[in-house]
Scaffold this active site. Structure first.
Site, PDB file in Angstrom:
ATOM      1  N   HIS A   6       0.871  -1.188   0.000  1.00 51.81           N
ATOM      2  CA  HIS A   6       0.000   0.000   0.000  1.00 51.81           C
ATOM      3  C   HIS A   6       0.909   1.240   0.000  1.00 51.81           C
ATOM      4  CE1 HIS A   6      -3.494   2.386   0.537  1.00 51.81           C
ATOM      5  NE2 HIS A   6      -3.695   2.259   1.838  1.00 51.81           N
TER       6      HIS A   6
ATOM      7  N   ARG B 214      -3.678   9.590 -11.028  1.00 53.61           N
ATOM      8  CA  ARG B 214      -2.801  10.257 -10.057  1.00 53.61           C
ATOM      9  C   ARG B 214      -1.350  10.207 -10.555  1.00 53.61           C
ATOM     10  NH1 ARG B 214      -4.315   6.857  -4.832  1.00 53.61           N
ATOM     11  NH2 ARG B 214      -3.835   5.243  -6.373  1.00 53.61           N
TER      12      ARG B 214
ATOM     13  N   ASP C 278       2.148   5.578  -6.699  1.00 57.54           N
ATOM     14  CA  ASP C 278       3.443   5.517  -6.024  1.00 57.54           C
ATOM     15  C   ASP C 278       4.622   5.447  -6.988  1.00 57.54           C
ATOM     16  OD1 ASP C 278       2.291   5.509  -3.410  1.00 57.54           O
ATOM     17  OD2 ASP C 278       1.661   3.455  -3.787  1.00 57.54           O
TER      18      ASP C 278
HETATM   19  N1  CMX Z   1       4.774  -6.833  -9.819  1.00 60.75           N
HETATM   20  C1  CMX Z   1       4.821  -8.181  -9.813  1.00 60.75           C
HETATM   21  N2  CMX Z   1       3.744  -8.951  -9.602  1.00 60.75           N
HETATM   22  C2  CMX Z   1       2.565  -8.342  -9.450  1.00 60.75           C
HETATM   23  C3  CMX Z   1       2.438  -6.954  -9.491  1.00 60.75           C
HETATM   24  C4  CMX Z   1       3.610  -6.185  -9.668  1.00 60.75           C
HETATM   25  N3  CMX Z   1       3.604  -4.855  -9.669  1.00 60.75           N
HETATM   26  N4  CMX Z   1       1.137  -6.626  -9.311  1.00 60.75           N
HETATM   27  C5  CMX Z   1       0.470  -7.800  -9.144  1.00 60.75           C
HETATM   28  N5  CMX Z   1       1.337  -8.833  -9.234  1.00 60.75           N
HETATM   29  C6  CMX Z   1       1.064 -10.235  -9.007  1.00 60.75           C
HETATM   30  C7  CMX Z   1       0.537 -10.417  -7.609  1.00 60.75           C
HETATM   31  O1  CMX Z   1       1.590 -10.431  -6.661  1.00 60.75           O
HETATM   32  C8  CMX Z   1      -0.216 -11.712  -7.720  1.00 60.75           C
HETATM   33  O2  CMX Z   1       0.729 -12.769  -7.673  1.00 60.75           O
HETATM   34  P1  CMX Z   1       0.368 -14.194  -6.985  1.00 60.75           P
HETATM   35  O3  CMX Z   1      -0.727 -14.754  -7.838  1.00 60.75           O
HETATM   36  O4  CMX Z   1       1.650 -14.922  -7.039  1.00 60.75           O
HETATM   37  O5  CMX Z   1      -0.090 -13.869  -5.592  1.00 60.75           O
HETATM   38  C9  CMX Z   1      -0.785 -11.643  -9.144  1.00 60.75           C
HETATM   39  O6  CMX Z   1       0.024 -10.672  -9.841  1.00 60.75           O
HETATM   40  C10 CMX Z   1      -2.235 -11.181  -9.186  1.00 60.75           C
HETATM   41  O7  CMX Z   1      -2.353  -9.955  -8.454  1.00 60.75           O
HETATM   42  P2  CMX Z   1      -3.442  -8.866  -8.851  1.00 60.75           P
HETATM   43  O8  CMX Z   1      -4.777  -9.473  -8.716  1.00 60.75           O
HETATM   44  O9  CMX Z   1      -3.076  -8.267 -10.171  1.00 60.75           O
HETATM   45  O10 CMX Z   1      -3.175  -7.730  -7.772  1.00 60.75           O
HETATM   46  P3  CMX Z   1      -3.764  -7.613  -6.297  1.00 60.75           P
HETATM   47  O11 CMX Z   1      -5.103  -6.983  -6.389  1.00 60.75           O
HETATM   48  O12 CMX Z   1      -3.670  -8.906  -5.574  1.00 60.75           O
HETATM   49  O13 CMX Z   1      -2.722  -6.624  -5.624  1.00 60.75           O
HETATM   50  C11 CMX Z   1      -1.263  -4.744  -5.561  1.00 60.75           C
HETATM   51  C12 CMX Z   1      -2.653  -5.258  -5.955  1.00 60.75           C
HETATM   52  C13 CMX Z   1      -1.239  -3.224  -5.691  1.00 60.75           C
HETATM   53  C14 CMX Z   1      -0.976  -5.137  -4.121  1.00 60.75           C
HETATM   54  C15 CMX Z   1      -0.205  -5.384  -6.511  1.00 60.75           C
HETATM   55  O14 CMX Z   1      -0.441  -4.959  -7.843  1.00 60.75           O
HETATM   56  C16 CMX Z   1       1.231  -5.061  -6.118  1.00 60.75           C
HETATM   57  O15 CMX Z   1       1.788  -5.776  -5.289  1.00 60.75           O
HETATM   58  N6  CMX Z   1       1.836  -3.975  -6.698  1.00 60.75           N
HETATM   59  C17 CMX Z   1       3.167  -3.521  -6.299  1.00 60.75           C
HETATM   60  C18 CMX Z   1       3.093  -2.748  -4.977  1.00 60.75           C
HETATM   61  C19 CMX Z   1       2.431  -1.398  -5.158  1.00 60.75           C
HETATM   62  O16 CMX Z   1       2.771  -0.633  -6.052  1.00 60.75           O
HETATM   63  N7  CMX Z   1       1.500  -1.054  -4.264  1.00 60.75           N
HETATM   64  C20 CMX Z   1       0.880   0.281  -4.226  1.00 60.75           C
HETATM   65  C21 CMX Z   1      -0.570   0.310  -4.666  1.00 60.75           C
HETATM   66  C22 CMX Z   1      -1.152   1.711  -4.565  1.00 60.75           C
HETATM   67  C23 CMX Z   1      -1.270   2.123  -3.119  1.00 60.75           C
HETATM   68  O17 CMX Z   1      -2.073   1.522  -2.381  1.00 60.75           O
HETATM   69  O18 CMX Z   1      -0.568   3.042  -2.679  1.00 60.75           O
END
Ligand code: CMX
Length: 435
Positions: A272, A327, A373
């Site tokens: 997050h 954003r 971010d």
């Molecule tokens: N890099 C690598 N893998 C990623 C990814 C990324 N940026 N985004 C998603 N995935 C992966 C997930 O880890 C998940 O893997 P598993 O199946 O092995 O668990 C798979 O893709 C499916 O995930 P998703 O349904 O696309 O994404 P979620 O809704 O579960 O999670 C989020 C969303 C933001 C946590 C995820 O995209 C992520 O970890 N991003 C990187 C961290 C980040 O930038 N967070 C900030 C978000 C904005 C905020 O809240 O400030």
């Protein structure tokens, strides 16, 4: 001119009636099926919360009370000589659904300046924290301690009636927002050793005062950046970890300080709000490995090595969004205007051209596009705020605007204690064995 509290007092009975009508008309209607996958899957897409302040569309991104970020930039009052919206106006919009006048926004600036001082014992708590304690932990400690003077907690002990809850919640929420710059400034200067904290200037707006407490108010472009930054980070619908945590904890009638401290602890997680710190760490590692002007191929390899190491690419992906986060776009537009030649900004642009295809090829992330971010740290770095461990604190100052607005409305509308049902896996097996 009407104050925010006066306007709120007019709007609350109207919205109470509106909710009563909606529940009478639609209260027994179904939203559709709940899938077992949703129960196991972090409740993605499960309709479970009400919040009128902002709504997130998967393709279009966030709207604050129906207004997109460009519309807010256009419509909300600005500082003299500035072109970014004042967060004071955004708060007014979140709370009332209305665009305030310049004078109403100035009233808020003055009101927050007047409430900005933090108790001496909170200053002492912060001064005693070891600089090695993460700024977000210090932030959360200080906000928790503000509960010492909570108007809501006191009113509750004194037997306040349910129908009056919103009044002291409003006062606490205003105090909370007002005191955050002093907390953030003190943490910044304690941890990073940057001189003495100046006093709040009651003739200046909130972002200017925050910039001054951090030691960056000399640069008008940085102050403008903070105005934009706070506005776009303020709220992102009700279900994200920080907003939802604030609401959940508030539903136990914990006061706004306790509720927001809990929200901050959620924001401090790397998936997050901490992602803005993680992005910068990731970029710096990339630079130290590949040098200043890496080739696309070298950057691609670095991105793949992150994924192959079982890590996420920070700043990319989103639980709800399926397109580039507006954003992100707003920050990119700011960068193109103010720092087009910044090398780190150029690297961020280069990565934007490479990461989505790689995430698509890797085939897991549902959204390969950048989120908020991916860009914020680069802007802060440009102006000299290079200490990335501090970045999430600024996100935390901003997110208070949305959470506070939500807490006020939850108390005004009598939002109940949250208590969803949990199931054991054995029960799921049992229920669906023969279906
Ligand atoms: N890099 C690598 N893998 C990623 C990814 C990324 N940026 N985004 C998603 N995935 C992966 C997930 O880890 C998940 O893997 P598993 O199946 O092995 O668990 C798979 O893709 C499916 O995930 P998703 O349904 O696309 O994404 P979620 O809704 O579960 O999670 C989020 C969303 C933001 C946590 C995820 O995209 C992520 O970890 N991003 C990187 C961290 C980040 O930038 N967070 C900030 C978000 C904005 C905020 O809240 O400030």
């Amino acid at each position: 001119q009407t104050t925010l509290k006066e306007r709120l007092a007019e709007l609350i009975p109207i919205q109470q009636e509106n909710v009563k009508r909606i529940r009478a008309e639609h209260g027994k209607k179904s939203f559709g099926p709940v899938l077992v996958d949703q129960v196991y899957g972090g409740m993605r897409g499960l309709p479970a919360l009400i919040w009128d302040g902002s709504v997130l569309d998967a393709d279009e991104g966030i709207r604050f009370r129906g207004k997109s970020i460009p519309e807010c930039q256009d419509l909300l009052p600005k500082a003299a000589g500035g072109s970014e919206p004042l967060p004071e106006g955004l708060f007014w919009l979140l709370v009332t659904g209305e665009i305030p006048t310049q004078e109403q926004v100035s009233q808020l600036s003055q009101d927050w300046a007047a409430r900005a001082a933090i108790p001496e014992f909170v200053e002492e708590i912060l001064d005693r924290c070891p600089p090695s304690l993460h700024p977000m932990s210090q932030f959360s400690l200080a906000v928790t301690a503000l509960n010492h003077n909570s108007a809501f907690a006191k009113a509750y002990q004194d037997g306040i009636s349910k129908k009056d809850y919103w009044g002291p919640t409003f006062e606490d929420s205003m105090d909370l927002i007002a005191k955050l710059p002093n907390i953030a400034g003190r943490i910044y200067r304690n941890v990073f050793g940057q001189g003495k904290l100046p006093a709040i200037d009651s003739t200046k707006d909130y972002s200017h005062n925050l910039a001054s407490l951090l030691g960056f108010a000399e640069d008008p472009a940085f102050v403008e950046l903070l105005r934009l930054y706070i506005t776009i980070h303020s709220d992102h619908e009700g279900g994200n970890v920080s907003a939802h945590t604030g609401k959940l904890v508030g539903s136990a009638l914990s006061d706004p300080f306790l509720a927001y401290a809990a929200a901050l602890n959620g924001l401090a997680g790397p998936l997050h709000g901490l992602a803005n710190q993680e992005v910068l760490i990731w970029l710096r590692k990339m630079q130290s490995k590949l040098g200043e002007n890496p080739s696309d191929d070298a950057v691609k390899e670095y991105i793949w090595s992150t994924l192959k190491g079982g890590q996420v690419v920070p700043g990319y992906g989103h639980a709800v969004l399926r397109k580039t986060d507006p954003r992100y776009t707003a920050q990119r537009t700011f960068a193109l205007k103010h720092l087009p030649e910044d090398p780190l900004f150029k690297l961020v642009g280069q990565i934007y051209n490479l990461v989505p295809d790689i995430l698509l090829e890797a085939g897991k992330a549902k959204n390969p596009w950048p989120n908020v971010d991916a860009h914020s740290g680069v802007l802060l770095t440009h102006y000299g705020l290079t200490q990335m461990q501090f970045y999430t604190v600024l996100f935390g100052v901003s997110r208070a605007f949305g959470v506070a607005a939500q807490l006020i409305w939850d108390r005004a509308l009598g939002a109940p204690l949250e208590r969803p049902k949990s199931y054991s896996s054995a029960a799921i097996d049992q229920i669906f064995r023969d279906k």
